[in-house]
Every structure is written in structure tokens, then in C-alpha cells.
Design a protein around this motif. Structure first.
Motif, mmCIF file in Angstrom:
data_model
loop_
_atom_site.group_PDB
_atom_site.id
_atom_site.type_symbol
_atom_site.label_atom_id
_atom_site.label_comp_id
_atom_site.label_asym_id
_atom_site.label_seq_id
_atom_site.Cartn_x
_atom_site.Cartn_y
_atom_site.Cartn_z
ATOM 1 N N TYR A 114 44.005 34.123 25.433
ATOM 2 C CA TYR A 114 44.766 33.916 26.294
ATOM 3 C C TYR A 114 44.950 34.256 27.861
ATOM 4 O O TYR A 114 45.514 33.487 28.402
ATOM 5 N N SER A 115 44.056 35.136 28.045
ATOM 6 C CA SER A 115 43.873 35.586 29.449
ATOM 7 C C SER A 115 42.436 36.178 29.560
ATOM 8 O O SER A 115 42.248 37.176 28.835
ATOM 9 N N ALA A 158 41.365 27.740 35.947
ATOM 10 C CA ALA A 158 41.291 29.053 35.516
ATOM 11 C C ALA A 158 41.137 28.996 33.847
ATOM 12 O O ALA A 158 41.441 27.901 33.209
ATOM 13 N N THR A 159 41.017 30.083 33.011
ATOM 14 C CA THR A 159 41.014 30.334 31.788
ATOM 15 C C THR A 159 42.109 31.217 31.288
ATOM 16 O O THR A 159 41.651 32.480 31.437
ATOM 17 N N GLN A 160 43.169 30.548 31.057
ATOM 18 C CA GLN A 160 44.206 31.409 31.053
ATOM 19 C C GLN A 160 45.383 30.631 30.386
ATOM 20 O O GLN A 160 45.486 29.415 30.415
ATOM 21 N N HIS A 161 46.397 31.102 29.791
ATOM 22 C CA HIS A 161 47.658 30.369 29.341
ATOM 23 C C HIS A 161 48.698 30.704 30.432
ATOM 24 O O HIS A 161 49.372 31.681 30.400
ATOM 25 N N ILE A 168 52.936 22.373 35.703
ATOM 26 C CA ILE A 168 52.047 23.387 35.973
ATOM 27 C C ILE A 168 50.924 23.188 34.779
ATOM 28 O O ILE A 168 51.317 23.570 33.747
ATOM 29 N N SER A 169 49.655 22.731 35.108
ATOM 30 C CA SER A 169 48.568 22.920 33.874
ATOM 31 C C SER A 169 47.264 23.346 34.322
ATOM 32 O O SER A 169 46.834 23.020 35.464
ATOM 33 N N THR A 170 46.722 24.044 33.505
ATOM 34 C CA THR A 170 45.815 25.189 33.634
ATOM 35 C C THR A 170 44.240 24.419 32.947
ATOM 36 O O THR A 170 44.483 24.060 31.649
ATOM 37 N N THR A 171 43.447 24.251 33.785
ATOM 38 C CA THR A 171 42.041 23.525 33.107
ATOM 39 C C THR A 171 41.581 24.290 31.881
ATOM 40 O O THR A 171 41.219 23.526 31.020
ATOM 41 N N GLY A 172 41.733 25.671 31.740
ATOM 42 C CA GLY A 172 41.022 26.285 30.790
ATOM 43 C C GLY A 172 42.209 26.904 29.760
ATOM 44 O O GLY A 172 42.099 28.043 29.175
ATOM 45 N N ASP A 173 43.392 26.241 29.708
ATOM 46 C CA ASP A 173 44.321 26.860 29.035
ATOM 47 C C ASP A 173 44.008 26.686 27.361
ATOM 48 O O ASP A 173 43.959 25.838 27.058
ATOM 49 N N PRO A 174 43.882 27.573 26.606
ATOM 50 C CA PRO A 174 43.384 27.568 25.349
ATOM 51 C C PRO A 174 44.715 27.229 24.351
ATOM 52 O O PRO A 174 44.378 26.587 23.487
ATOM 53 N N ALA A 175 45.961 27.414 24.419
ATOM 54 C CA ALA A 175 47.052 26.954 23.869
ATOM 55 C C ALA A 175 47.576 25.804 23.951
ATOM 56 O O ALA A 175 47.986 25.212 22.966
ATOM 57 N N THR A 208 50.164 28.641 20.402
ATOM 58 C CA THR A 208 50.001 30.220 21.910
ATOM 59 C C THR A 208 51.110 28.765 22.322
ATOM 60 O O THR A 208 48.876 28.717 19.831
#
Length: 523
Positions: A343-344, A488-491, A459-466, A5
Motif C-alpha cells: 500500500y505504501s 507514485a506507488t501508494q494508496h 485525486i488519483s495515483t498512477t501506482g495505486d495498488p488498491a 484496499t
């Protein structure tokens, strides 16, 4: 990334026309470069004129066409060398879109945007984002299709639409026997050969499609747009482009937002494993959401949800679901659809619907999700260039893996990192297409070495899967820039509706003010 991703004008503005009698703008040629630093021998590229015209002919899909032909969107082709070591040799073109600043008296410059991939076309992304956060008031929004992609010419071409459909339906990856591995190796070898045969300019094009060359194209674009310094926004793999640009042209950077970062020091195996861990976490978050619902496709017991999921999808390995149009939902397509939805959080509802459909031996929703990932047009059945370009770019961006033992170890680690995607078969030692690639790699993982780079924002997201959170932390540290954490959980997160993230990014891009150290936003 799954399975596979204010600058001043430097030269006079040349107008070719204004409007037709019906009020529709006609092609307009302008010259704004050369501006800023110009490498020796590349003057004609850095100082070229751009002819801005209607964008309809630049669209790959009907959806793209609607987006990039909206009011204010204009497109042009940028000419660049095929091989930068031979600037007097063959040339290629890069598709570019621009929506000019709506407050030209307060214009800062151009905001050049890349959506990631690698291999994703950028015109529609820039067009779509131009309505967000008010940034288009002071910036021209500029999107580009990287070399070999979309409206650029030539386009990386490996498989026909029919071959892509057949590849998805075959599910060869689940056969990990010696014969199955041999078959996959032959198919991947054939894929590499087809890429060289079917891509315009052949192996020479494939040898020069990597990030090393894309950043040089961006610097030509910067000058042709009339910007002394680059202001850049990169998502996902676009952060690798930004990092490489910062290394190659640090003195040419004004500002840079890198959202959803790749760790520049990770090799392909470690990156694969980290991504597996990211998708496993996203799946766990989906399960937590799902089990609170009466209609949860995986039951109401979170501890049993993974087993319930595997019981749903594994039978597809031998018994794919036939859809109303005759296509078959394979195990690979089902899991690709699931990954697309992870992804979202906005896609969790259709994912739950799709898994409930699968209980009824139906696969419409999961196939729609898989098609979205694979970029297959629902009306025409045509594919975008993204998947072919993804492979071609990755094959030259990183050293290839040719040792079956290393592949076997990588697949073992991936199954451990993402057990929900374990197909129940032993790990495979099959080599990927890059092992058979006809040209050498032009990049490799490393920590960026930057001197004189202004502060950048990651910018980095704590729950980014990719692109897992720690990759962003590592990149911000390596570049000596600022870090904005999004919970959040998203890319990726910027310009996606969260006012905390958008306000911080906008303040940085406009005023070069980084958010306070430790700044966090939450969904």
C-alpha cells in the motif's frame, strides 16, 4: 480491500458547562441545526443537539485513544434512524469527533472525513489529519464512525477475537478440492449467520448498514453541525460514500475531494481483477527497488523475483511458521502482510526484512504487517470492528454472486491479474459470505447520475495498488469534476506530505479553485 484496499448557527448555542476545576473540559451541549434542506419527517434528527465530551470512551484501541484524546479533540453521539423509511422507529447512534477551527474568525465550516474500508472507523483519521496542510485553521475537522462501526452503536459483530485468530491460522482457502470448497461454503454460511445473531438489532441492522444509509447519516450530521452545505474528504471506499452522497444530495454539496477512487460502474468481479492488476504492478515496483540492494530478499535478478517470492511463501500452506508467542504465520497471513506493505513505499523496508526473516523460518515482521491490516492490537490481541463491518457493508452494497461458475471464472482472472499471489492450487469455486447473507443488497454498480452538482476534485495515483488510477479518471469524468494526478506507488495521496498535492487540495477546499486541467504531481 484484500481477501475479504462558513455557515451561521441556525439556533442558539446551549452550554452545559465550560471546565472542571482542574481545567479539563466537561461535556458541552450545543444545537446548531436544523440547517439547509431538511427531508420531511426527519426534523428532529436534523435539528438535534450534540453533547461534546472527552473522547477517551470512543476509542477502540490504545493507539486510537492517544490520537483522539489530544488537545482540542471532542466527541459526541449523533442519533439517526435505523431505517430511514421508518423515522419513528428504532434509532442508532453514530460516533463523531470534532477539532474546531483554530482561526474561528475565518472559519468556512466543517470538513467531514471518511478514511475508507468499507468499515474503517473515522475518528482517529480526522484527529491525525487535522495537523496537516493548515486546513484546520479554517475548517472544523470532523470524523465519524459509520453506522455499525467503532464507537457507533450497535457495532457489527460476527467473530470473536479467538475465532478470528483461528480463521487466519487455518488457511482453508488453499484447499480447492470438492471437499475443501464444501467446507469453505459451510464456514461462510456460518459466518453470515453469526453476523445476524451477534450484531445488535440483528438482521434489521445488517439490512441498513450500506452506503445508501451512510450518506443519509452524513446529511443529518451536516445539519447538526450547522453547515448548510457539505464539505467532504473521502479516501478509497470513502469515494463511494462521496459519490453516493453527490447523487442523493447534489444541492447540499459545497466541495468534495475524492482520493483513491473506486470506479462506480465496476461490478465486484471486475473490481477484484482491477485490484489484482494494481497489486501486481506495486509488487513489480517493489521488486525494482529491492533488486538494487545487497540484502534483497528476492535476489538481484528481477526476472526471477516472482518465482523466488512464491518459493518463500507457498511452503506455508502446509508448514506454517510458529512464532515466539505460539501463533502461526499461515500462507494467508504472509500474503496479507505483503499486500499491506504494498500500500505504501514506506513499508517496503519492513517487507524486505520480513521476507528475509522468512528465509530463516521466522515470521515476526510479516505477522506484524498482517496484524496491521487485520487491525489486531499487539498488546491485547483484540480486533477492531473493521473486518466484520467490511464484509457486512460489501454484502449489501453490491449484488451477491451465487453461481460457482462465475466465482471460478473470477478466481481464474484474479490469478492471471496478480500472478505473484498465485498459491499454486487450482482456482476455487467457493462462495463468499455474501452469497449466504440474510438480507438483500441495497446498492449496485452504476455511473452516477448527478444534476446541479458543483465541481468536485478527484485525486488519483498512477501506482495505486488498491484503487487503480483509471478508476479515478473514470469517476472524475462521471462527476464532471477536476482530476489531479499523483505519480507514485501508494494508496491515496492527500494530506500525506506531498506539498504539490496538499497545496492543490487545500486551494480547492478553501477557495473552490480546481487545479489546472492535466495537473500532475510526483513523489
Amino acid at each position: 480491500m484484500h481477501r475479504r484496499t462558513p455557515a451561521l448557527l441556525a439556533a442558539a448555542l446551549l452550554l452545559a458547562g465550560c471546565t472542571t476545576t482542574a481545567g479539563t473540559p466537561v461535556a458541552q451541549t450545543e444545537r446548531r441545526g436544523p440547517t439547509g434542506a431538511v427531508p420531511q419527517g426527519l426534523e428532529r434528527f436534523y435539528g438535534q443537539s450534540l453533547t461534546w465530551e472527552d473522547c477517551a470512551g470512543y476509542a477502540e484501541t490504545d493507539d486510537d485513544r492517544k490520537t483522539i484524546t489530544a488537545d482540542g479533540m471532542r466527541c459526541a453521539h449523533l442519533t439517526v434512524p435505523l431505517d430511514y423509511t421508518k423515522p419513528g422507529g428504532d434509532t442508532i447512534t453514530i460516533g463523531v469527533l470534532r477539532k474546531q477551527a483554530t482561526r474561528p474568525q475565518d472559519r468556512i465550516g466543517s470538513l467531514v472525513i471518511n478514511p475508507g474500508g468499507p468499515g474503517a472507523a473515522g475518528l482517529s483519521t480526522a484527529a491525525r489529519l487535522s495537523s496537516e496542510a493548515g486546513l484546520n485553521e479554517r475548517f472544523d475537522f470532523v470524523g465519524f464512525d459509520p453506522r455499525g462501526v467503532g464507537s457507533s452503536d450497535p457495532v457489527i459483530t460476527c467473530l470473536t477475537d479467538r475465532e478470528r485468530d483461528e480463521e487466519r491460522a487455518e488457511d482453508d482457502e488453499v484447499d480447492t478440492s470438492a471437499a475443501g470448497v464444501a467446507k469453505q461454503n459451510e464456514e461462510n454460511k456460518d459466518f453470515a449467520a453469526k453476523c445476524a445473531q451477534r450484531t445488535g438489532k440483528g438482521a434489521a441492522m445488517l439490512a441498513n448498514v450500506g452506503t445508501r444509509d451512510v450518506v443519509k447519516d452524513i446529511d443529518v450530521l451536516r445539519s447538526a453541525l450547522g453547515d448548510e452545505k457539505l464539505t467532504y474528504l473521502g479516501f478509497s471506499y470513502g469515494t463511494r460514500i462521496g459519490t453516493t452522497y453527490a447523487e442523493t444530495f447534489p444541492a447540499n454539496v459545497r466541495a468534495m475531494v475524492l482520493d483513491g477512487a473506486l470506479d462506480p460502474s465496476q461490478d465486484v468481479v471486475d473490481e477484484l481483477v482491477a485490484q489484482g492488476q494494481g497489486f501486481q504492478k506495486a509488487f513489480t515496483d517493489f521488486v525494482g527497488w529491492c533488486v538494487q540492494r545487497q540484502d534483497c530478499s528476492l535476489g538481484r535478478d528481477a526476472s526471477q523475483a516472482q518465482a523466488a517470492f512464491q518459493a518463500l511463501v507457498r511452503p506455508l500452506e502446509t508448514r506454517p511458521v510458529t512464532l515466539a508467542d505460539g501463533r502461526k504465520l499461515s500462507y494467508g497471513d504472509a500474503t496479507t502482510g505483503v499486500v499491506q506493505a504494498l500500500y505504501s513505499e514506506q513499508l517496503w523496508e519492513p517487507l524486505n526484512t520480513g521476507l528475509n526473516e522468512l528465509k530463516q523460518n521466522q515470521g515476526r515482521y510479516l505477522m506484524l504487517l498482517a496484524d496491521a491490516y487485520e487491525e489486531r492490537d499487539q498488546t491485547t490481541g483484540e480486533y477492531s470492528s473493521t473486518q466484520d463491518a467490511f464484509t457486512a457493508i460489501r454484502c449489501v452494497d453490491d449484488p451477491r454472486v451465487t453461481d460457482p461458475a462465475v466465482v471460478l471464472q473470477a478466481q481464474t482472472r484474479y490469478k492471471q491479474a496478480a500472478p505473484f499471489l498465485d498459491d499454486g492450487n487450482p482456482p476455487s469455486a467457493a462462495l463468499d459470505a455474501c452469497a449466504f447473507w440474510p438480507v438483500p443488497n441495497t446498492g449496485e454498480p452504476h455511473l452516477p447520475q448527478v444534476q446541479g452538482l458543483p465541481p468536485t476534485l478527484v485525486i488519483s495515483t498512477t501506482g495505486d495498488p488498491a484503487t487503480p488510477y483509471e478508476a479515478g479518471v473514470n469517476l472524475a469524468k462521471a462527476l464532471g469534476g477536476g482530476l489531479l494526478t499523483y505519480e507514485a506507488t501508494q494508496h491515496t495521496a492527500f494530506l500525506q506530505g506531498d506539498s504539490c498535492v496538499d497545496d492543490a487540495g487545500k486551494a480547492y477546499l478553501e477557495d473552490l479553485t480546481l487545479p489546472a486541467a492535466g495537473k500532475r504531481c510526483s513523489s
